[in-house]
Enzyme design. Sequence first.
Site: not given
Length: 325
Positions: A36, A141
């Site tokens: 981020g 995932y």
Amino acid sequence: MKLLICGGAGYVGSHMVRYLVERRHDVVVYDDLSTGHRASVPDEVTFVHGDIGDAGKLGRVFAGHRFDAVMHFCARSLVGESVVDPYVYYQNNIGNTLVLLAAMNQAGVDKLVFSSTAAVFGHPHGETIDESHPTEPINPYGQSKLMVEKVLADAARAYGLRSVALRYFNAAGADPSATIGEAHDPETHLIPNVLKAVLGQGGGLKVFGTDYDTRDGTCVRDYVHVNDLASAHLLAIEYLAKHEGAFRFNLGNGSGFSVKEVIAAAERVTGRPVPHEFAPRRPGDPATLVASSHQAREKLGWKPAVDVLDDILSSAWRWHLEPRY
Ligand code: UDP
């Protein structure tokens, strides 16, 4: 409402934070900034730099605030990377989520919205995918997200945790302010890579696979605007105020676009050519993923505001012309 936004500095998380701040909710962002961006979080928002696997730090955050709910966006989310290094995915996406759930339980916070994914389904069995479709992930995932969904079902029964798992199809676009947007390094997603190719950045666009069983041989995906994902999260919290249990909703627009159609749309929106070359298939990519979001529309009252591909692309284009981070 007072909300803890884990992963609030990431792509979807930062749009969520902006959406909540605009609606005058009180927000604390917790993010380790591994992917981020600090600059994506508004200055007026309390920001804690931390890893959700750090039980001590997380416990101190819960002790310092009375949260009504948590939104959990922290995750590793690249299919290819998960195949190469599954331990990292299981540790991060499952192990660390368990630490967060325990901290919530300890603090008596009983509402959670969890970022899940269309990757929990694996290869689709029909035209569109609704919540009754079998969950048979084809990569670590998708497995990691599905396992958390199962943990949430157990947590509802054992501890009374109320949760909504939102299975995003392909998140895309940027806030109309163009002050936040999609910025991954390396960038692997189609729309940013298409727009970077227009701008001559990123070393050239490759179209992965032209021999799929689709109308033009390239993969078909359901692109959903990132602010529409944000609106679904807030509706999910409102839903949990009235309903006990662990719920799952698919989020997409219900229309599929091929890679070639996305390229054509980007040429319309930017007025420029998209230089590209054809390349072999990328491992782990199903041919078609299109959502049925009937349940989200009916039960949450969700209605995507930006449901035209060209509008999603133009919002992303405004961001890519002048990215802030
Ligand atoms: N894709 C592509 N070139 C790129 C990135 C993606 O052809 O540079 C294709 C990819 O194979 C898939 C679709 O675009 O069929 C969407 O990929 P993305 O990584 O954006 O999202 P995913 O569907 O994997 O979550």
